[in-house]
Design a protein around this motif. Structure first.
Motif, short mmCIF file in Angstrom:
data_model
loop_
_atom_site.label_atom_id
_atom_site.label_comp_id
_atom_site.label_asym_id
_atom_site.label_seq_id
_atom_site.Cartn_x
_atom_site.Cartn_y
_atom_site.Cartn_z
N SER A 193 0.83 -1.21 0.00
CA SER A 193 0.00 0.00 0.00
C SER A 193 0.86 1.26 0.00
CB SER A 193 -0.96 0.00 1.19
OG SER A 193 -0.25 0.04 2.42
N VAL A 194 1.97 1.26 0.72
CA VAL A 194 2.82 2.45 0.72
C VAL A 194 3.54 2.57 -0.62
CG1 VAL A 194 4.93 1.42 1.71
CG2 VAL A 194 4.43 3.83 2.11
N TRP A 195 3.89 1.44 -1.25
CA TRP A 195 4.49 1.49 -2.58
C TRP A 195 3.51 2.04 -3.60
CZ3 TRP A 195 8.06 2.07 -5.89
CH2 TRP A 195 7.95 1.62 -7.20
N GLU A 196 2.26 1.62 -3.53
CA GLU A 196 1.24 2.14 -4.44
C GLU A 196 1.06 3.64 -4.27
OE1 GLU A 196 -2.13 -0.24 -3.50
OE2 GLU A 196 -1.38 -2.03 -4.54
N ALA A 197 1.18 4.11 -3.02
CA ALA A 197 1.07 5.55 -2.76
C ALA A 197 2.24 6.30 -3.39
CB ALA A 197 1.02 5.80 -1.26
N VAL A 198 3.44 5.71 -3.33
CA VAL A 198 4.61 6.33 -3.95
C VAL A 198 4.41 6.44 -5.46
CG1 VAL A 198 7.06 5.99 -4.51
CG2 VAL A 198 6.25 5.62 -2.18
N VAL A 199 3.93 5.38 -6.09
CA VAL A 199 3.71 5.38 -7.54
C VAL A 199 2.67 6.44 -7.91
CG1 VAL A 199 2.83 4.03 -9.48
CG2 VAL A 199 4.36 2.96 -7.80
#
Length: 234
Positions: A193-199
């Motif tokens: 979820s934090v990676w998706e937020a970065v993207v």
């Protein structure tokens, strides 16, 4: 009127560091920075850049109750680059992988080279200058030799001064992304979820913002010289 901020963490600069920073700035004044690819890694955690959100609240309001997790719940290591008005990546380092010389080069092969660099024209590749900091995995003999075999060597591999994150414009990109993904004290429940937020945050950074960062280099060099090799503001 005011806001709470933690003290910035900066590596100490001794006299030798300052002299090397000044020398680098002088030599770089003639560089065409539109051809420089600025790269770096950033770690994002589930609970924010400090592992704990702090700030002002209105009178009578209750302070938010953040999730408490052992070791901050972990995080994701992200690599990206910027050149002219273009964002390269971001690319996620596989969870659990420690970036040593071998894994760093393999990471670049699987992401940067295969997914972006190989699509560029021969003239672009001929003129591009690759910038990376002096992390051991970057500056080792193994990594330098590996990049040389890829054609990135000599004047195409920028020499970077020691203890110098501040002149790198991609640091400002990281700040933009972190402000977006952690706004209003937001926390995350999984690494995905934090990676998706970065993207998502990276997609919202437009070419003009990136161009503003990459075109700021002349001013950064002049600031290094004006401060006699000392740290500059961002």
């Amino acid at each position: 009127m005011a806001k709470v901020r933690k003290a910035e963490r900066r590596p100490p600069l001794n006299k030798t560091h300052k002299l090397k920073r000044q020398d680098w700035a002088k030599k770089s004044l003639k560089t065409d920075f539109s051809k420089v690819l600025w790269t770096d890694e950033m770690r994002v955690s589930l609970d924010g850049p400090d592992g704990w959100a702090r700030g002002w609240i209105g009178k009578g309001q209750r302070a938010p109750v953040p999730l408490r997790r052992q070791q901050g719940g972990g995080g994701v290591l992200v690599w990206a680059g910027i050149i002219k008005d273009e964002l390269v990546g971001p690319f996620r380092v596989e969870d659990g992988v420690k970036l040593n010389s071998q894994s760093y080069c393999q990471f670049l092969e699987d992401t940067f080279f295969k997914q972006w660099y190989r699509k560029k024209s021969a003239s672009f590749k001929k003129n591009m200058i690759f910038m990376q900091d002096n992390a051991p995995s970057h500056a080792s003999k193994y990594s330098t030799a590996w990049l040389a075999r890829k054609g990135i060597k000599e004047e195409k591999l920028m020499t970077w001064p020691p203890c110098s994150p501040d002149p790198n414009p991609i640091e400002n990109l990281w700040s933009i992304i972190k402000c977006e993904i952690y706004k209003e004290g937001k926390q995350y429940t999984s690494l995905n979820s934090v990676w998706e937020a970065v993207v998502a945050a990276a997609r919202n950074v437009d070419g003009e913002q990136i161009k503003t960062l990459t075109e700021s280099m002349d001013g950064r060099l002049l600031s290094v010289l004006a401060k006699k090799g000392g740290y500059i503001g961002r």
